[in-house]
Structures are given as C-alpha cells and as structure tokens.
Design an enzyme around this catalytic site. Structure first.
Site, PDB file in Angstrom:
ATOM      1  CG  ASP A 183      -0.367   0.059   2.540  1.00 33.52           C
ATOM      2  OD1 ASP A 183       1.182   0.021   2.634  1.00 33.52           O
ATOM      3  OD2 ASP A 183      -0.833   0.402   3.376  1.00 33.52           O
ATOM      4  CG  ASN A 219      -8.008   1.850  11.516  1.00 32.10           C
ATOM      5  OD1 ASN A 219      -6.981   1.344  11.405  1.00 32.10           O
ATOM      6  ND2 ASN A 219      -8.338   2.823  10.661  1.00 32.10           N
ATOM      7  CG  HIS A 273      -5.493   0.573   8.420  1.00 31.35           C
ATOM      8  ND1 HIS A 273      -5.273   1.707   8.343  1.00 31.35           N
ATOM      9  CD2 HIS A 273      -4.315  -0.066   8.804  1.00 31.35           C
ATOM     10  CE1 HIS A 273      -4.266   2.107   8.497  1.00 31.35           C
ATOM     11  NE2 HIS A 273      -3.517   1.125   8.776  1.00 31.35           N
ATOM     12  CD  GLU A 306      -7.856   3.694   6.607  1.00 29.93           C
ATOM     13  OE1 GLU A 306      -7.747   2.923   7.604  1.00 29.93           O
ATOM     14  OE2 GLU A 306      -7.435   4.688   6.510  1.00 29.93           O
TER      15      GLU A 306
END
Ligand code: GLP
Length: 252
Positions: A67, A137, A139, A144
């Site tokens: 990513d 979170n 991810h 996300e």
C-alpha cells in the site's frame, strides 16, 4: 488461525523471517509481499541479512508492495515505496526477479498503477506469503473501516484514525494526505499464507478485537479469522488482552 506469542520484538521479527524463509524455500519462484510501517522493520533486517549471507535466495522471487499514500512517491521519506526501497531493495546484494512498487506522487496515473498492481498479482500470484501489519483501527494495508471485502487493488479515503497516526512516518509533520492506494482484501485472502505482525501494548486492544470479535468490515483485520492459513505473530505486549486458553494460541 494460529496465534504465536513471542517474548519481544526481536523474537517476533526472527520468527517472521523464519516463516518467510520456510515458505520461499518451498516456492523459490513465488510472489511475496511485505508491508510498510514500523512493525516490519526488524523482520526486513533479518530477511536482508539472510539474503546477504546467502541463506535466502531472492533471485526467483517476485515482490509486490502492499500500500502507499497518494501524494508522495519513492523520493519522499515516509512513503511506503521509499521505505521498501531503502529497507529492503537497496540493501539486498542480489535483486528479486521482478517487483512492483507504487509512485503515489504521480496522481494522474493512480488508477493505471492500481490496474498494474492487480495485473502483477494475477501474473505471478497468488501471493505465496503476505506479511501484514495492523493499523490502530484494524486496517490491513489501507483497507479502512467499512471496506468492501470483495475489492482488489483500489484507492480509498483515509480514516480519521489513520490521518491522526500518519505524522509518525513524517518526522511529526502533518502532511495533507487524504487518500491511500492498496491491495484489496480479496487479494489478501487469496494469499497462500498470511502473517500478521503486531507488537507493543498500543496494539493489544485492536489485536484482541480482530481475533476474538465478530468478523466485520468495521475491523478489517477480523476477516483473517476466515483465512485458511493465517498466523498472527505477536509480542507479549500486543497479545496481553487475549485469553490464555484461546484455541490456536502458542507461547514461544
Ligand atoms: C499503516 C500502513 C499499513 C501498516 C499499518 C501499521 O498506515 N498503511 O500498511 O501495516 O498502518 O503501521 P505500523 O506498523 O507503523 O504500526
């Protein structure tokens, strides 16, 4: 799902390199993917050192980046492509057979780069070993909260949590980054082996949610509960909120 708890960051990193090594020894022509971020630094050092000592042969392997941030490229410190280039590709004394890296600074070609990443994975894949970190979170890459689990390579707005954490990669500077590009959950789930790395107490809560909570796109890493060959590789701190009698948990 297998959960391996190691005593500290060094032990976690060595164990990750052992698992990667075993996998690439079995499949020396295969496609591998390692993440950016702070978590994999120790594993990459181990990997590079084993390559440079002739223990791991990278010359048949293909590498695909996980990513990156839209707006910064390989020339920018803090981008994932810069990280991969400086921590992995440059220090290796023999190169991979082929590799795919993003250039997030080329905004006009983002969609084309995503198609190229997907094509690269289809050509050489499935990914034999996909190493991942986990965001605060939950991810995976930049998948996300709320992500569609069926997506392949795609671009996505960054969550507020990711935006608040991002400055640690840029010397404390707040960059106006709002979008990420990433392999999708579909490509991650097609990988033959997934190794998720997490260390430190600040990851304990999200690790526990991802492993013991419901499978939900609100915690993207929870999808790994459904992966047939996934190892959560943790240090003691990141594992501190997991029940000790959890099925599949092994303390090393
Ligand atoms: C970052 C990256 C992920 C990384 C995760 C954890 O934002 N998008 O690829 O795995 O968040 O990062 P770290 O290892 O620095 O905690």
């Amino acid at each position: 799902m297998k959960i391996i708890v190691t005593k500290d960051y060094q032990a976690m990193s060595r164990c990750a390199a052992d698992l990667v090594q075993a996998c690439v020894e079995k499949e020396p022509q295969s496609l591998v993917s390692f993440p950016g971020g702070d978590t994999p630094i120790g594993m990459l050092e181990e990997f590079v050192s084993r390559v440079n000592q002739g223990v791991i042969d990278p010359t048949g392997l293909k590498f695909v980046q996980l990513d990156d941030w839209v707006g910064i490229g390989p020339q920018d410190e803090g981008s994932c492509s810069h990280f991969v280039s400086t921590r992995l590709l440059a220090p290796m004394n023999r190169p991979f057979a082929d590799r795919f890296l993003f250039d997030g600074s080329r905004r006009d070609t983002i969609d084309q780069q995503l198609e190229e990443q997907d094509a690269f994975i289809r050509r050489y894949g499935p990914i034999a070993v996909e190493v991942l970190g986990i965001g605060m979170n939950g991810h995976l890459g930049f998948n996300e909260n709320g992500v569609d689990f069926s997506l392949r390579s795609h671009r996505t707005p960054l969550s507020d949590v990711t935006k608040s954490v991002q400055k640690k990669y840029f010397g404390g500077q707040d960059l106006p980054l709002t979008e990420g590009i990433t392999q999708g959950i579909a490509q991650i789930m097609e990988s033959e082996l997934v190794i998720l790395l997490a260390n430190g107490a600040r990851k304990a809560e999200i690790v526990s949610k991802a492993i013991t909570g419901p499978v939900t796109n609100e915690v993207p890493a929870s999808i790994l509960q459904k992966h047939p060959n996934c190892v959560y590789l943790l240090d003691q701190e990141a594992a501190s909120l997991l029940p000790k009698d959890l099925p599949g948990l092994e303390i090393r």
